[in-house]
Design an enzyme around this catalytic site. Sequence first.
Site, mmCIF file in Angstrom:
data_model
loop_
_atom_site.group_PDB
_atom_site.id
_atom_site.type_symbol
_atom_site.label_atom_id
_atom_site.label_comp_id
_atom_site.label_asym_id
_atom_site.label_seq_id
_atom_site.Cartn_x
_atom_site.Cartn_y
_atom_site.Cartn_z
ATOM 1 N N SER A 209 10.947 -14.290 3.602
ATOM 2 C CA SER A 209 10.233 -13.338 2.727
ATOM 3 C C SER A 209 11.317 -12.350 2.603
ATOM 4 C CB SER A 209 8.903 -13.215 3.283
ATOM 5 O OG SER A 209 8.370 -12.218 2.355
ATOM 6 N N ARG A 377 5.641 -10.982 -2.295
ATOM 7 C CA ARG A 377 4.285 -10.882 -2.441
ATOM 8 C C ARG A 377 3.635 -12.320 -2.959
ATOM 9 N NH1 ARG A 377 4.040 -5.167 -4.117
ATOM 10 N NH2 ARG A 377 3.591 -3.848 -2.325
ATOM 11 N N VAL A 499 -1.153 -6.523 5.567
ATOM 12 C CA VAL A 499 0.201 -6.566 5.713
ATOM 13 C C VAL A 499 0.899 -6.772 4.032
ATOM 14 C CG1 VAL A 499 0.435 -7.188 8.084
ATOM 15 C CG2 VAL A 499 0.318 -9.013 6.165
ATOM 16 N N GLU A 500 2.111 -6.299 4.130
ATOM 17 C CA GLU A 500 2.628 -6.198 2.751
ATOM 18 C C GLU A 500 1.918 -5.560 1.616
ATOM 19 O OE1 GLU A 500 4.041 -9.995 1.250
ATOM 20 O OE2 GLU A 500 5.234 -10.590 2.955
ATOM 21 N N GLY A 501 1.556 -4.357 2.011
ATOM 22 C CA GLY A 501 0.731 -3.611 1.226
ATOM 23 C C GLY A 501 -0.737 -3.787 1.383
#
Length: 804
Positions: A209, A377, A499-501
């Site tokens: 990722s 994402r 996570v990831e925003g």
Amino acid sequence: MLACGWIVAWIVLFGFAYIGRGWLAWVGALAVLFLTWYLGGIDTPMLFTPLLLASILLAAVTGFPPLRCALFARSLLPMLSRVMPKLGNTERIALEAGTVWWDAQIFTGAPDWKYLADFRCKPLSDKEQAFMDGPVQRLCAMLDDWQVQQDRDLSPEVWDFLKRERFFGMVIPEEFGGLGFSEIGHSRVVTRIASRSIAAAVTVMVPNSLGPGELLVHYGTDEQKKRYLERLATGQEIPCFALTGPEAGSDAAATQSEGIVEHGTWNGEQVLGLRLNWNKRYITLAPVATLIGLAFQLKDPDHLLGETVDRGITCALIPHDLPGVDIGRHHDPMGVPFNNGPIVGKDVFVPLDAIIGGVDQIGNGWHMLMDSLAAGRSISLPALAVGAAQMSTRICGAYATVREQFDTPIGRFEGIEEPLARIAGLTYLMTATRTLTCGALDAGEKPAVLGSIAKAYLTDAMREVVSDAMDIRAGAAIQRGPRNALSRMWMSVPIGITVEGANILTRSMIIYGQGAIRCHPWVPKLIDAIADKNLTKFDVATFGYINFVFTRGVRALLLALTGSRLARVPIDTELKRYYQHLTRYASAFAFVSDMCMATLGGSLKRREKISGRLADALAWQYLAAAALKRYHDETKFASNYDLVRWSVTTALFRTQEALRGVLDNLPGPLAILARCLVFPLGAHRRPPSDLLGQRAARAILEDREARINLTPDIYVPGPDEPGLGQLEAALEKAVRAIPVETKLRDAVRDGRLERAHKDQLDELGLAAGVITKEEYEALAEAQAARDEVVQVDAFDTQTYRTLR
């Protein structure tokens, strides 16, 4: 004579409307057309002559661009310059990251369904399928998730296998030693591993990722690619990416991590490089990482690179064993045992060639990160969510058939049937969304908005599905042990959400904010025209925007009044009405969106409840389109028809409720106008009916083919393994016993057997010759299997005290 005058006026008005896109010209043209029809153009009273002249004048003013520009645009430009939100450079880069795709179709208010039907999602290649059937299956067989939980890490054998089979190199091209998989191939590998072990799935997905590998493939110098990519693919280097810090969580652009350009010693030589200081946390794989990707603010106070001091966000690769690097400590994310921890760097010196992409990429780090995150994402966390949902579907479908209360499978009770329908329907919807989003990526898109939707709404759906699954399993779901995979999935739900925003941020700020600026047919042009102070471009964009709002408002009203029947569907399908309703809501969404921008202006980005509901409306329309696309592409089964109807009905209802929430809280008269146009007859859409929910639930209770079709990505262990393996074996035995149980019930109903408890009834049936010895043994096997799968783990005191 007058009739000819009306006709000439009508032609002139429509000409101005067509050429100049002036909405007032359209109004005038329609008014003249109506009067011509109503009065017949004959013996028109003279009092209409001023109206005719006024309409022509109005059309000339609004429909003739040079005149319109002189009269309106010149005064409007400075006014809108003050109203439009001001975007900083980092904010602009974030909003402009990636590309637009189906999200832009929704913003037009008139989606092109034929394009979606003709779009082809890339299937797995032969190589990818072989990898799924070979190394992925072997990996899953090696994994004992309960033991991983106790050991707090993957076993050394699993780590070696991951490296040897190049699981960390799925996104790295074959020419650099990686697997070079497609995005759907990457996603399906992660999904299968997630169905077996969340910790293993996270370990695999992070190097593939956002991180050094992804950034090097797209931005690295030739020397950096040759040096690092094969080592990353084979696990000789374990990467992590240090982005989040205590001072800047979601706002990574506000990082206080800093790099100063200066001379220093590297390998015994004086070179020009960077003196780095950082403090990062929540970094996955940090405790075992050998190569750190770092984002930091670069400064050149001594002008060693040029006149500019602040050089912007930059990304570099840092070996973990340099002096000043403090790495190796662990966080404990909800007890899920994947490696995660802080990294601190104090006065760490690296040469300039540590910058990803070299000196040419100085200051381009934020763009690199946002562009890569736009794609990232879409894959990792949605894949993990789909794995958990498919696993929950498989477990609950089997358990609700095998587990009995009052001599009846619990799946037959309406209280269980309701969450089963949600599990099945949402799993269908989630898998469809994952597939379509990866299809867009494989077609060369980087759909930033759709990627954010996939991340936020699929991880939220995972929460809903796993919660329902826990409810159905009841007490057995909360007893930790080898038999219970659901408890470990439940522990991982908050990780996917945060996570990831974090989903709150993604929903309330990113999805709609980025969508409105990137996907709207006219807003980007208007912003650019204002920024450039270009009067001609501003005039075209402004009146194009006004015309768009007017036509979408009329369209929304007409579709609402006619039950969406005026919407054209250019494909032959039994789901035509769902396509029509989605077209209606796309028009309504486009119009309501513009009403919000007109009413709130630049303050809309601070009205996060409203922007969040607009994000809901956009997201659920995309999820519904994905479900329709899946049904269009796949083999038709009766269960698929029920599942797609449940999915799209749910999405339409949630879209309606989101739009209602916006209009109920939007201030000013425009909100009243919008409500009248969007819901002139009220908001009457409802969630799926009980009957449709029953049919969706039965798909995973009684239809083996439907269960397999809904869960194609998961790993199913052998029949002797506690958990899903034994449950699947029990289901097979229970299904074989159903005809025998029916015989016994019929015999009781006919008076050939007396009513008795289930075990006694089996004995009576055998004695009376109602069933054979083989049938009796089939019943006994099924009952023994049922008894086994309803058991839960129990530990002696000494073992219990050592559990983690």
